[in-house]
Design a protein around this motif. Sequence first.
Motif, short mmCIF file in Angstrom:
data_model
loop_
_atom_site.label_atom_id
_atom_site.label_comp_id
_atom_site.label_asym_id
_atom_site.label_seq_id
_atom_site.Cartn_x
_atom_site.Cartn_y
_atom_site.Cartn_z
N SER A 23 1.23 -4.78 11.66
CA SER A 23 -0.21 -4.62 11.45
C SER A 23 -0.66 -3.16 11.53
N HIS A 24 0.28 -2.22 11.70
CA HIS A 24 -0.09 -0.81 11.88
C HIS A 24 0.32 0.08 10.71
N THR A 25 1.32 -0.33 9.95
CA THR A 25 1.92 0.53 8.93
C THR A 25 1.27 0.34 7.57
N PHE A 26 1.15 1.44 6.79
CA PHE A 26 0.70 1.35 5.41
C PHE A 26 1.47 2.38 4.59
N THR A 27 1.49 2.20 3.27
CA THR A 27 2.27 3.06 2.39
C THR A 27 1.38 3.71 1.35
N VAL A 28 1.77 4.92 0.96
CA VAL A 28 1.12 5.64 -0.13
C VAL A 28 2.17 5.86 -1.20
N ASN A 29 2.03 5.17 -2.35
CA ASN A 29 2.96 5.28 -3.47
C ASN A 29 2.33 6.16 -4.54
N ALA A 30 2.83 7.37 -4.68
CA ALA A 30 2.25 8.32 -5.62
C ALA A 30 2.70 8.01 -7.04
N ALA A 31 1.92 8.48 -8.01
CA ALA A 31 2.27 8.29 -9.42
C ALA A 31 3.58 8.99 -9.76
N SER A 32 3.93 10.01 -9.00
CA SER A 32 5.18 10.75 -9.25
C SER A 32 6.41 9.98 -8.80
N GLY A 33 6.22 8.89 -8.08
CA GLY A 33 7.36 8.13 -7.57
C GLY A 33 7.63 8.34 -6.11
N GLU A 34 6.99 9.37 -5.51
CA GLU A 34 7.16 9.61 -4.08
C GLU A 34 6.45 8.52 -3.27
N GLN A 35 6.99 8.27 -2.11
CA GLN A 35 6.38 7.27 -1.22
C GLN A 35 6.32 7.80 0.20
N TYR A 36 5.14 7.71 0.80
CA TYR A 36 4.96 8.05 2.21
C TYR A 36 4.68 6.76 2.98
N LYS A 37 5.35 6.56 4.07
CA LYS A 37 5.10 5.43 4.94
C LYS A 37 4.44 5.97 6.21
N LEU A 38 3.22 5.53 6.48
CA LEU A 38 2.44 6.04 7.60
C LEU A 38 2.10 4.92 8.57
#
Length: 598
Positions: A23-38
Motif C-alpha cells: 500500500s506504500h509503493t508506486f511506479t513512474v513509467n516514462a515514455a522513454s521506457g525508464e521506470q522509477y519505483k518509489l
Amino acid sequence: RHLKPRGTLQLAGAVISPSDEDSHTFTVNAASGEQYKLRATDAKERQHWVSRLQICTQHHTEAIGKNNPPLKSRSFSLASQGSINSPGLQRRPSQNAVSFFNVGHHRLPTGKRGPILQPDHLVDVREMMSQAEGQQRDLIRSIECLPVSGHLTPLDQDLLMLKATSMATMNCLNDCFHILQLQHASQQKGSLPAGTTISWLEPKISLSNHFKNGAAQNFPAEINKPASVREEQSIAEPCQLTREPEEINPDEELEDLCDDKEDDLGGVEEQRSVILHLLSQLKLGMDLTRVVLPTFILEKRSLLEMYADFMSHPDLFIAITNGTTPEERMIRFVEYYLTSFHEGRKGAIAKKPYNPIIGETFHCSWRMPKSEVGTDGGSNISAHSTSEQITLSKDLEGRAESDYYTVKFVAEQVSHHPPVSGFYAECVERKMCVNAHVWTKSKFLGMSIGVTMVGEGNFHLPVAPVTQNATNTVVCRVQGEWNSVLEFTYSNGETKYVDLTKLSVTRKRVRPIEKQGPFESRRLWQHVTESLRDGDIDKATEHKRALEERQRNEERLRAETGTPWCTKYFIKEGDGWVYHKPLWRAVCAVQTQQTDAN
C-alpha cells in the motif's frame, strides 16, 4: 529536500500508477521506457503523490501537444514508390516513418454542429468505419511486408508506434459507435409500444477479429460457417438454462486417458506477423488482460481444468489429516501446496490456457486407494461414529467399507470483469475441504511480465483444530524449486527431499464429453481443442472467436436489460465466493445436532 536530486525523469507521456506489491509503493513509467519505483511513508501519502504527479504529467503532456501542431495534410503512398522489394526504396535521413504513408487531417466547418443521427445515418457511419478499417488493415499489411533488412523494416520504432496508434484509434472509434447504438436503442425504447423488439444494426466489432494470425480475414456468410461454430453461437443465454446446482455422480466419471502434453512453439517464423502485431500493442506498465493473444500459444485446456490439475497428488492432500498435532497438519498442508504447482504446467514452455467464459464449469474427481495413504493417527474416518458418517453425506451409503478415498472437485467462472474463478474440493471420508476464488493481474515490464494472484483460499479441517504457536518457533523450512527438487528441514533436524519430476501423478476422472453439460469446459471448448490437436490454427481461432463473441453479446444484453448474472455453484459472501454446500457447514450442523441431543 536539502539533498541533490538523484536523477530526473520526463513526465510528459508518463504513466503513474500505484503498485500491487503493497500500500506504500508506486511506479513512474516514462515514455522513454525508464521506470522509477518509489515508496511513500503510508497509503495516504502515496495517494497524494500519485494524484499530484498525474496532474503534473497531464499538464506537461498537453503542453507538448499545444506546442507541436498536427502534421499538415500530405499524401505519400507505398504503392506509388513501386514494389515493396524494389532496391530504390531507400529511407532518406530527413524522412520519418509517418510521412511514408497516407496521413490526412480534415476539419469540420466552424460554427456548425452535426444533426442528430437518425438510424440511416448510423448505417452510413458503419459504412465509413468499415472503409477506415480496410485502410487500417492495408496499412498493417504494408508495414509487415517490408523487407527484414534495410533502412526501413517492420521493426522500425516509428512504424511500430504507428501500428499501435492506428489500432488504438480504431478501437476508440468502435467504442464510440457502440455508444451511439446504445443511445439510439434507449431512445427507441422510450418511444416504441410495449413488446416491440429492437434489433442491433450490427454487433460491436473487436479490431482483433479482423486478423487471423496477422493476415486480413474475409467474413463468410452465416450459412458458410462450420456447423460447430453456428452451434457455439446459438447456445441459449446461460441464465435461461438451468442454473440449479447439479450433483455429479463420481461413478459416471471415467479415468482421464487424454494426455495433452504441450509441445514447444517450434519455428515461430511463420507466426512472425502475429508476434509483431502483438508487440505493437504493448506499452510499459500496461495491463495485459486486455491484450488479445494469438491462438497458437494456447494450451489445450481451460484455466478451470488447470486449477483441477493442482490436485494431481490427492494422496498428499488426504494425508494432511494424518498429522497428530496442529504443527504436523500445517507442515503436511505446506508439503501438499508446494508440490501442487508443477503439474499445472503441461510442457517445458509456458503456454496460456483458455480464458473461461462466465458460467463455465469443470467437474472431476480422484480415487485414492486407502493403502497408499498412511494412517499415522489423527483424523482417520474410523474415529467418528457411524451415525455421523451417514448424516454427513449420502455419498457414503453402500461403500462405507470401500478400499479407496474419493476427492471431488468443481470449478466455476463466477465473474467476467474481473475474471474470477471459484473452485472447491472435498474428501467426505476424511472430512476435509478447500474453497478458493482467484484471478490474476499481469503487467508488461519491458523485458518480463509480472503476474499477481489475487484472491483467497481456505483449507478446512472441521474436526482437527489448528492452533497458533505461541512461541513463534520455526517448525519447518523449505527451499528449492517448484518444478524440480524441494528440501524440507524440520525442527527436529530431519531433512526430506522431494523430487517433483519423479512424484507419482494420479489421473483425474472426468465424465465423457457426451454426458457433459453445454457449459462444462471440455464440451464448451471441444472444437478449439480438436483444431489445436490437428494443428489447424485458423480453425481454432474461428471457434475461439465464436465463443468469445457470444460472451460479449450476452454481457451486452444483460447490461441493457439490467439482468444480473446468476452463478450456479458459488455464492458471493463479502469480497469472496463460497461453494453453495461446503462440507464444513454440514459437519458443524451434525455436531450441533449431537450437542443438542446430548
